[in-house]
Design an enzyme around this catalytic site. Structure first.
Site, PDB file in Angstrom:
ATOM      1  CB  CYS A   1      44.507  49.041  35.828  1.00  0.00           C
ATOM      2  SG  CYS A   1      45.851  48.808  36.995  1.00  0.00           S
TER       3      CYS A   1
ATOM      4  CG  HIS B   1      44.572  43.890  34.913  1.00  0.00           C
ATOM      5  ND1 HIS B   1      45.567  44.119  34.046  1.00  0.00           N
ATOM      6  CD2 HIS B   1      45.272  44.477  36.065  1.00  0.00           C
ATOM      7  CE1 HIS B   1      46.346  45.059  34.466  1.00  0.00           C
ATOM      8  NE2 HIS B   1      46.080  45.482  35.627  1.00  0.00           N
TER       9      HIS B   1
ATOM     10  CD  GLU C   1      43.904  42.174  31.231  1.00  0.00           C
ATOM     11  OE1 GLU C   1      44.870  41.999  32.076  1.00  0.00           O
ATOM     12  OE2 GLU C   1      42.876  43.135  31.577  1.00  0.00           O
TER      13      GLU C   1
END
Length: 379
Positions: free
Chosen positions: A263, A353, A355
């Site tokens: 990001c 992202h 995660e």
């Protein structure tokens, strides 16, 4: 400024900087708030969105009509607090339904002083932002409501996101360690520009001990932990203002340490390599964005939250001060750069992202790719 009084019958008004006005009811705290109006297309994961530091100084419009159905729990927080400046929903849940719920979303917003609005046509608002672009906005409720002209003037006086340097406002002020789960295999220095809690957890799952450092960390601070790899996190604000993180990353690239950014970290890598950045018209936010990994041809459904992007050529390998670089990932909706990789040094980044808190898990392999870089360097 907020008060602690709540009430679904309290009038509220949302004022955009171009003069468009929506009227509804107070949701969360009653008072006033300002920020950049953006929309999120995620149908789930609102608690993770609210507590993502990347949303600092943004007023989030939820495109899903029903929000708050599962309440709020104590496990899904991605940071220490809610970071959004304001929250906009159409039909908030009256009664949450989840065995994990501890309180309603309305109660949580109120407790943390987050001013919101409900009962407005969020579809019309989202279409307006898609046509006109993300812009400054104010939400006013209770005693903060004045005549429309006065409210519009206050919105137009609020600071813009372009040129905002915000990462130090959301990052940790003291270093801390997230221990490896199971056998420790590697040590990673993670520069916190607005990191989400799930990110070091994903690394810990892979045997990585993560030393999370403040956004103000120097190259010397990074190497004081003897890292096998260096990570640059997500975060809010305009990457054009992030001269210090760019300088630190260039120091890491000079040493050839394996490097991974996500990001904001992707934008920092772009700048470190000599590329420019620019503000997107309305950005990418949500958990259903299609991205192609150009190194494999695979298309992933991914989680996004970015209003800026890297300006790098899609059709060629670029020469940089640190060797050859190429665009590794691209958004299939609009061809925005979603990832970079160096061909002569162990460094890569993605704009989204991996995660995935909340979101799909198509991109979890990127943490394994980071591990592979560190294994290769060690070998």
């Amino acid at each position: 400024m907020t008060t602690s009084t709540r009430g679904a019958k309290t009038p509220a008004v949302l004022v955009l900087e171009d003069g468009r006005i929506f009227r509804g009811r107070a949701y969360g705290a009653v008072g006033e708030t300002f920020g950049e109006a953006v929309f999120s297309t995620g149908m789930t994961g609102y608690q993770e969105t609210l507590t993502d530091p990347s949303y600092h100084r943004q007023v989030v419009v939820m495109t899903a009509p029903h929000v708050g159905n599962t309440g709020v729990n104590d496990e899904d927080m991605e940071s220490r607090k809610i970071w959004v400046s304001g929250y906009v929903v159409r039909d908030p849940a009256r009664v949450p339904s989840s065995w994990r719920s501890r309180r309603t979303l309305d109660e949580e917003l109120d407790a943390q002083g987050v001013v919101g609005i409900s009962g407005i046509d969020t579809r019309a608002l989202t279409r307006h932002l898609r046509e006109r672009g993300a812009m400054r906005v104010g939400i006013f409720s209770g005693g903060a409501v004045q005549d429309d002209a006065a409210l519009l003037a206050r919105v137009q006086e609020a600071p813009q996101m372009k040129g905002a340097n915000l990462s130090a406002e959301v990052a940790t002020t003291e270093p801390y360690v997230v221990p490896a789960i199971g056998e420790k295999k590697f040590t990673v220095a993670a520069v916190d520009l607005g990191i989400k809690g799930m990110t070091p957890h994903r690394m810990a799952e892979r045997g990585i001990e993560v030393h999370v450092l403040p956004a103000t960390a120097t190259v010397e601070d990074v190497y004081a932990v003897n890292p096998d790899g260096v990570f640059f996190s997500n975060g809010p604000g305009d990457p054009a203002t992030a001269d210090h993180p760019v300088s630190v990353m260039q120091g890491v690239l000079e040493r050839g340490t394996p490097l991974f950014g996500i990001c904001f970290g992707n934008q920092i890598l772009g700048r470190a390599l000599g590329f420019g950045t620019f503000k997107l018209k309305y950005g990418h936010r949500g958990i259903n964005q299609p991205v192609q990994d150009r190194t494999t041809g695979k298309v992933e459904v991914t989680a996004h939250n970015h209003g800026f992007a890297v300006d790098a050529p899609l059709d060629k390998v670029s020469e940089t001060p640190f060797g050859r670089a190429e665009v590794s990932h691209v958004c299939l909706n609009d061809n925005v750069v979603e990832g970079l990789q160096l061909l002569d040094r162990p460094a890569f980044s993605v704009q989204y992202h991996p995660e995935a808190a909340a979101g799909p898990h198509d991109a979890a392999y990127l943490f394994d790719r980071f591990v592979s870089l560190m294994e290769g360097q060690r070998a």
